[in-house]
Structure formats: structure tokens, C-alpha cells
Design a protein around this motif. Sequence first.
Motif, PDB file in Angstrom:
ATOM      1  N   GLN A 166       0.809  -1.219   0.000  1.00 52.80           N
ATOM      2  CA  GLN A 166       0.000   0.000   0.000  1.00 52.80           C
ATOM      3  C   GLN A 166       0.847   1.276   0.000  1.00 52.80           C
ATOM      4  O   GLN A 166       0.331   2.356  -0.292  1.00 52.80           O
ATOM      5  CB  GLN A 166      -0.957   0.017   1.188  1.00 52.80           C
ATOM      6  N   ASN A 167       2.149   1.140   0.286  1.00 54.42           N
ATOM      7  CA  ASN A 167       3.041   2.296   0.285  1.00 54.42           C
ATOM      8  C   ASN A 167       3.981   2.318  -0.911  1.00 54.42           C
ATOM      9  O   ASN A 167       4.852   3.188  -1.002  1.00 54.42           O
ATOM     10  CB  ASN A 167       3.878   2.312   1.570  1.00 54.42           C
ATOM     11  N   SER A 168       3.800   1.375  -1.821  1.00 54.17           N
ATOM     12  CA  SER A 168       4.690   1.283  -2.969  1.00 54.17           C
ATOM     13  C   SER A 168       4.432   2.426  -3.949  1.00 54.17           C
ATOM     14  O   SER A 168       3.375   3.071  -3.934  1.00 54.17           O
ATOM     15  CB  SER A 168       4.485  -0.056  -3.681  1.00 54.17           C
ATOM     16  N   LEU A 169       5.385   2.653  -4.820  1.00 51.59           N
ATOM     17  CA  LEU A 169       5.217   3.695  -5.829  1.00 51.59           C
ATOM     18  C   LEU A 169       4.044   3.368  -6.756  1.00 51.59           C
ATOM     19  O   LEU A 169       3.318   4.275  -7.195  1.00 51.59           O
ATOM     20  CB  LEU A 169       6.505   3.875  -6.634  1.00 51.59           C
ATOM     21  N   ASP A 170       3.842   2.081  -7.064  1.00 54.78           N
ATOM     22  CA  ASP A 170       2.704   1.700  -7.897  1.00 54.78           C
ATOM     23  C   ASP A 170       1.393   2.116  -7.243  1.00 54.78           C
ATOM     24  O   ASP A 170       0.483   2.638  -7.906  1.00 54.78           O
ATOM     25  CB  ASP A 170       2.693   0.190  -8.145  1.00 54.78           C
ATOM     26  N   SER A 171       1.265   1.869  -5.936  1.00 54.59           N
ATOM     27  CA  SER A 171       0.042   2.244  -5.224  1.00 54.59           C
ATOM     28  C   SER A 171      -0.140   3.757  -5.192  1.00 54.59           C
ATOM     29  O   SER A 171      -1.257   4.266  -5.349  1.00 54.59           O
ATOM     30  CB  SER A 171       0.073   1.687  -3.794  1.00 54.59           C
ATOM     31  N   ILE A 172       0.949   4.465  -4.998  1.00 58.58           N
ATOM     32  CA  ILE A 172       0.881   5.932  -4.982  1.00 58.58           C
ATOM     33  C   ILE A 172       0.443   6.462  -6.337  1.00 58.58           C
ATOM     34  O   ILE A 172      -0.412   7.355  -6.431  1.00 58.58           O
ATOM     35  CB  ILE A 172       2.246   6.516  -4.567  1.00 58.58           C
ATOM     36  N   HIS A 173       0.982   5.891  -7.404  1.00 55.42           N
ATOM     37  CA  HIS A 173       0.626   6.349  -8.751  1.00 55.42           C
ATOM     38  C   HIS A 173      -0.843   6.087  -9.067  1.00 55.42           C
ATOM     39  O   HIS A 173      -1.459   6.851  -9.819  1.00 55.42           O
ATOM     40  CB  HIS A 173       1.516   5.671  -9.795  1.00 55.42           C
ATOM     41  N   ARG A 174      -1.413   5.025  -8.489  1.00 51.16           N
ATOM     42  CA  ARG A 174      -2.821   4.720  -8.761  1.00 51.16           C
ATOM     43  C   ARG A 174      -3.746   5.825  -8.234  1.00 51.16           C
ATOM     44  O   ARG A 174      -4.846   6.014  -8.744  1.00 51.16           O
ATOM     45  CB  ARG A 174      -3.222   3.392  -8.103  1.00 51.16           C
TER      46      ARG A 174
END
Length: 283
Positions: A181-189
Motif C-alpha cells: 500500500q506504500n509502494s510507488l505503484d500504489s501511490i501512482h494509482r
Amino acid sequence: MEIKSLDKTDFETLFKAFSNAFADYDFQISAEELRAMLKRRGFSPDLSFAAFEGENIVSFTLNGIGNYNGIKMAYDTGTGTLKEYRGQGLAAIIFEYSIPYLKEAGINHYLLEVLQHNTKAISVYTKIGFKVTREFNYFVWKNEELINEFKNSNPLYLVDRFEIKEYDTIAEFWDFYPSWQNSLDSIHRASEDFINLGVFADKKLVGYCIFDPNSGDITQIAVDKAHRREGIASLLLSEISKRNNNSKTKLINSDAACSSLQYFLKAKNIEITGRQFEMIKEI
């Protein structure tokens, strides 16, 4: 009772089930918060499943799908069972039902996080083949509890918003790989929900944080290893406090092996609120 995917289930039905399943828990979330959580975690309705009694959901697992540390995975975004249906093993049944569909989608790993005091859930996950990969700490504090006294940082430091995509070296600041939930992928979503603040010295990024001002959630905070102990993290906390619209601040899923962050927060009067396990199963 019928188990089926959630691809044809409307959000209102899903929110009702989620609220009912967690009605006796210490936390409840609004419909808006659930929408934001599902978006950020990569919720995939067609690869999420539930047990239905008629039109009503009585048990569910909401799966996020994405890349994690370079591997395509499914992520348990939320598993819940209505109180009157607990003790029947529905969560395990739904999980097993989902496996062929996940495999067909090219997914061979399943990731979840579980509170360490939830020994019943941990026992279930262990029995069906999950293994602990990491331990996480999480911190939640009322804004007024933070003691952020610090010597003035370098006056040449400039705090400004920045675009993550323009800085491909921030991973070099990390002491641990962020959770799902803190990954860059999650942030980009859900990039529109976050504020990205950087600390710059001579136009060079030397520290940054990414946080949600509405939920108070600090998703990432890190400092260039060559510029630590210069008040940069304290400066970032100060800026977060000014912009936080929530009465509380949260820092979830800090790797327990990272003692430096734990000691830093302790010096700010912030103690560990709780602990989780990260668990993964090959499917």
C-alpha cells in the motif's frame, strides 16, 4: 450459499458488506475512504470473490492485482465475514476458490498483511501455506502528541512540492522496500490524493515525503544517506503537520528491522502503536 466473483457487484452492496463485517472492530471507514483504499491498492473486482446468501454478501476477499518488487501478485486488500457467519471457515473456502482464477490470470504469488495479535487469522493463513516474510510496525498519533523540537536545519534547504516521475533515484534513499500500500505503484494509482514534498539543497533532492493530507497517512518518508542527522526528516514532519487536515497522523508498515525510523519517532514522542506480519504464499 454461492461463491462468485464481484465483477457484477455494485459498490453500495460491497460497502454494506464491508461495514457489517467490521462493525464490531475498533475502526470503521466511510464509503469515500473505502473507494480511495480500493483504488490505491489496485482492487480487481473480477478477481475478488465473496460468499452470497441471496443478494447479500456474508463473507468476502477483496484482491488487489499489481507488481510488487518486480513480481506480479495478488494482494489481500480486505477480508471480512459477517459476525453471524464466522467460525465456518468461509474465508479459507473463498481463498481456495479464487486460486484457479488467479493462476489463469498469470498470478503465482499471494500477499497479505495481518495484525500480529490476530492469532486466529495467522493460524489459518499458516495452515494454508502462507509464510511470514517481514514484520511491520505501525504508528498512529494525535497531532498534538508530536514533539518536534529540532535545531534549525540548513537555511539553504528549500521545501517544495515535486513530481515523483522526475526523480528516478529516490529508491536509493530507502532503508527498506515499501509495503504494497506504500509502494510507488500504489501511490501512482491515486496520485491526486497525495502531496509530494521534497527538501532541496542547491536544487538537489536530499529528502522527501509523500502523504495524504485528508487521511493523515505518511506513505513514504526518506532522506539521502549522505544528508542524515541534518534535521531534514524533522523538517518534513513539521511541513506535514502544517498541511495535515486530519486530527491524527499515521505511518503504517514500517519495516521492524529499520531501527533508525523507530528511534527517530520515539525521539518525537511517538511510540509503536501495533505490529503486523507480511505473509506470502506461492500459488
